[in-house]
Design a protein around this motif. Sequence first.
Motif, PDB file in Angstrom:
ATOM      1  N   ARG A 188     -18.483  -3.254   2.146  1.00 25.10           N
ATOM      2  CA  ARG A 188     -19.470  -2.640   1.392  1.00 25.10           C
ATOM      3  C   ARG A 188     -20.601  -1.907   2.189  1.00 25.10           C
ATOM      4  N   TRP A 229       0.819  -1.278  -0.192  1.00 26.28           N
ATOM      5  CA  TRP A 229      -0.086   0.092   0.092  1.00 26.28           C
ATOM      6  C   TRP A 229       0.960   1.232   0.145  1.00 26.28           C
ATOM      7  N   THR A 273     -12.087   2.472   1.283  1.00 22.76           N
ATOM      8  CA  THR A 273     -12.516   2.812  -0.305  1.00 22.76           C
ATOM      9  C   THR A 273     -11.494   2.662  -1.399  1.00 22.76           C
ATOM     10  N   THR A 305     -11.967   2.264  -8.099  1.00 21.15           N
ATOM     11  CA  THR A 305     -11.767   1.875  -6.338  1.00 21.15           C
ATOM     12  C   THR A 305     -12.737   1.219  -6.144  1.00 21.15           C
ATOM     13  N   GLU A 358     -13.663  -1.955   1.100  1.00 23.63           N
ATOM     14  CA  GLU A 358     -13.157  -3.290   1.781  1.00 23.63           C
ATOM     15  C   GLU A 358     -14.569  -3.958   2.704  1.00 23.63           C
ATOM     16  N   ASN A 363     -19.035   4.237   3.104  1.00 21.06           N
ATOM     17  CA  ASN A 363     -18.115   4.546   1.919  1.00 21.06           C
ATOM     18  C   ASN A 363     -18.277   5.820   1.383  1.00 21.06           C
ATOM     19  N   GLY A 423      -7.841   3.534   3.333  1.00 25.07           N
ATOM     20  CA  GLY A 423      -7.850   1.905   3.540  1.00 25.07           C
ATOM     21  C   GLY A 423      -9.112   1.509   3.439  1.00 25.07           C
TER      22      GLY A 423
END
Length: 262
Positions: free
Chosen positions: A152, A40, A207, A147, A150, A157, A205
């Motif tokens: 949903r 990342w 989205t 994008t 992680e 989001n 982290g």
Amino acid sequence: MSSSDIFIGETIGTAILILLGGGVVAAVVLKASKARNAGWVAITFGWGFAVLTAVYISAPLSGAHLNPAVTLGIAITSGDWGDVGVYWAGQLLGAMIGAALVWLAYYGQFHAHLTDREIVGAAADAQAKAVEAREKGAGPVLGVFSTGPEIRNAAMNLATEIIGTFVLVLAVVTQGLNNEGNGLGAVGGLMVALVVVGIGLSLGGPTGYAINPARDLGPRIVHALLPLPNKGGSDWGYAWIPVVGPLIGAAAAAGLYNVAFA
């Protein structure tokens, strides 16, 4: 600056942004890439350098907005709405061009990744998995183009994208504008690139930090159109969040600027 300069500058600049930003994601996630699994931190710094490069290339022509949310924020703070449509059109076209260039640059890696049995499943199951992905969400390489969350949850989001873009646009309108107030200057470009790195490390982290409607929508369209084997779906059910969230965040940042700073 003329409308043609704005359109050309935003098209070129956003194409460079997506080529280098999407390129670092491809480098990290695709099979047979020398940078695979770099992590990342590599992605966030890659996107920061992508912003820096794109800003310095396009600033002389268009002021280097490179982001519909930034354009909206500047329009709200300046009251100048005349070229908003031109900026947005150049940004969307540039994002699509940049995504197509990532595909060309990593053509062999895309093919190796999407035909690997461990990634897409056995050949007998590949077609069924592709159909399922189209119906239910993201395919295995969609993250190179756009994008996804992680966890949903639309409200969470959306909030993440609003907050991240709020920070970006507030930084642009308070520190990053050139002397004419219509785009990023030289020092502003460096500052905003570092802000993008910071947003990625701190808020990316949940989205993947689109914080840019064109950056997400343009490549998502290209993903849907490209002849990638076993590519799966483009996750259109999620696609509105990285468009609407950044625009709300930009409007909120510009509103705060007009109240507290102007």
